[in-house]
Design a protein around this motif. Structure first.
Motif, PDB file in Angstrom:
ATOM      1  N   TRP A  52       0.843  -1.198   0.000  1.00 27.12           N
ATOM      2  CA  TRP A  52       0.000   0.000   0.000  1.00 27.12           C
ATOM      3  C   TRP A  52       0.879   1.248   0.000  1.00 27.12           C
ATOM      4  N   LEU A  82      -8.371   4.819  -3.598  1.00 31.08           N
ATOM      5  CA  LEU A  82      -7.835   3.629  -2.948  1.00 31.08           C
ATOM      6  C   LEU A  82      -6.605   3.965  -2.107  1.00 31.08           C
ATOM      7  N   GLU A  87      -8.915   9.027   3.539  1.00 28.81           N
ATOM      8  CA  GLU A  87     -10.155   8.282   3.346  1.00 28.81           C
ATOM      9  C   GLU A  87     -10.023   6.805   3.714  1.00 28.81           C
ATOM     10  N   GLN A  88      -8.816   6.266   3.654  1.00 31.70           N
ATOM     11  CA  GLN A  88      -8.609   4.831   3.908  1.00 31.70           C
ATOM     12  C   GLN A  88      -7.794   4.656   5.191  1.00 31.70           C
ATOM     13  N   ARG A  93      -6.719  -1.151   5.278  1.00 29.41           N
ATOM     14  CA  ARG A  93      -5.990  -1.164   4.008  1.00 29.41           C
ATOM     15  C   ARG A  93      -5.639  -2.563   3.535  1.00 29.41           C
ATOM     16  N   LEU A  96      -8.363  -3.954   1.101  1.00 27.19           N
ATOM     17  CA  LEU A  96      -8.666  -3.232  -0.129  1.00 27.19           C
ATOM     18  C   LEU A  96      -8.121  -3.977  -1.352  1.00 27.19           C
TER      19      LEU A  96
END
Length: 416
Positions: A52, A82, A87-88, A93, A96
């Motif tokens: 990520w 993403l 927001e994440q 994570r 996702l």
């Protein structure tokens, strides 16, 4: 990617292109020995899967390189949500539909090429748009990636032993802690950035009035922390704030993170290393730091006091850059100076994170402003894992007071 040596770009552009490439080499070297399965695994809810972070670095560059006037459209706008850090939340994570390591590396390469090509032809003059002037955008990309590499080191420190077997650079030859406190003058002092790249929360530069104070000459050491523990520091309710005591009791905290149960050694990545009494204590929360300071009959410094001390006592040969995989002992010095304010360990302050008077968000409020006045505590100075360009005296780090995954310690202050 355009050649740095033959490009018509400015000297500033060429320098920034070289820095972009060197930063990327260090990022990829950090994960070069980690297989794809581990890159994609989230082993702790506080930390992202490493893949990520890799794709987030690319998406961040992709987004901002497309924001300038006349810039090309982004390469992969469909992944921006993403990899939006706001927001994440980290805890989700790992669930996702992330780019796989091969895709992430390709995205990193494509955005690096775009960043270097753009900086070599951009107008970086003082009269250029603010995002370009002085190379701000490219400095932003470099510092953002450097900060994420430290975050990745935090994730690797929390990972099971053996995930990474780093090649460690030697620590400087130091021995003996910088004991005692130094007297620092008060008065009207300067804080905040005045030259060079700075984040919005370092601006605008200002003056504040400080009373005279005393500050530990060196960071609190593992030996001092053992004395705190031996004196019942983790069991004495009177030393703790209400929030700190509730956190300590709920989490069963009785020693710094990564210390062994006999309090003589510490796990650092792939090794169990003997703790040196003269090395800075690491991986303690602000709650623990507050309790230690009360045990000492002292307090944590404000961030303005810390920055004033750093201006008066620059750190020589700081341990930075993420190559030692641990801190070094603090040099004793000459008995009157303050040692080691930059490098080895972030230092908790007593200051809640907020904006300076006249603060204005730039280039986006989600970097700083959304965290203001929400209980985050300011840390200063940088750790062994921090890039030198980030560890400037005006740089403001922040985190929740219960966090211990960061490479953080403390030093104490006393009012005069």
């Amino acid at each position: 990617m355009s050649s740095v040596t033959t490009s018509p770009g400015s000297a500033t552009g060429a320098r920034l292109a070289e820095r972009l490439q060197e930063t990327r080499r260090r990022t990829l070297a950090l994960v070069a020995s980690i297989d794809d399965a581990r890159l994609q695994r989230q082993h702790h809810p506080l930390m992202s899967p490493l893949v990520w972070d890799l794709a987030h670095i690319a998406a961040y560059a992709d987004l901002w390189l497309s924001r300038a006037d006349g810039a090309p459209a982004p390469l992969r706008p469909e992944v921006f949500a993403l990899y939006d850090a706001f927001e994440q939340p980290r805890a989700v994570r790992g669930d996702l539909p992330l780019l796989d390591p091969t895709q992430a590396r390709a995205y990193l390469q494509a955005t690096l090429e775009r960043a270097c090509d753009a900086v070599l032809t951009a107008d970086l003059g003082a009269d250029a748009p603010r995002l370009h002037a002085g190379g701000f955008l490219w400095d932003l990309l470099i510092e953002h990636e450097e900060q994420h590499r430290e975050t990745m080191l935090q994730a690797l420190a929390l990972a099971p032993a053996g995930w990474i077997t780093p090649e460690r650079a030697p620590l400087p030859a130091r021995s003996g802690a910088a004991d005692g406190l130094a007297d620092l003058p008060g008065g009207v002092v300067e804080i905040g950035a005045r030259t060079g790249f700075a984040y919005d929360n370092e601006l605008p530069a200002a003056t504040v009035e400080l009373a005279p104070f005393r500050l530990d000459r060196g960071p609190v050491t593992a030996g001092a922390w053992r004395a705190f523990m031996d004196d019942g520091g983790y069991a004495r309710r009177s030393l703790w704030t209400d929030a700190g005591w509730a956190w300590r009791a709920e989490q069963g905290i009785v020693r710094p993170l990564f210390w062994t149960e006999d309090d003589t050694a510490v796990r650092r990545f792939d090794r169990i290393e003997e703790l040196r009494d003269d090395e800075p204590v690491l991986h303690v929360s602000a709650h623990e730091a507050d309790a230690f300071a009360r045990w000492r009959g002292a307090r944590l410094p404000t961030e303005a006091e810390w920055e004033h001390a750093a201006a008066l006592h620059p750190t020589e040969d700081p341990v930075l850059g993420g190559r030692t995989f641990g801190p070094a002992p603090t040099s004793p010095g000459d008995g009157t100076d303050v040692r080691g304010l930059i490098g080895d360990a972030w230092e908790w302050t007593s200051t809640e994170f907020t904006g300076y008077p006249g603060f204005a968000p730039f280039p986006y409020p989600e970097y700083s402003e959304v965290f203001f006045d929400r209980g985050y505590r300011v840390l200063r100075g940088g750790s062994w894992a921090t890039a030198p360009c980030v560890a400037r005296p005006t740089f403001r780090n922040w985190d929740r007071p219960e966090r211990r995954q960061i490479f953080a310690g403390l030093r104490c202050a006393e009012s005069v």
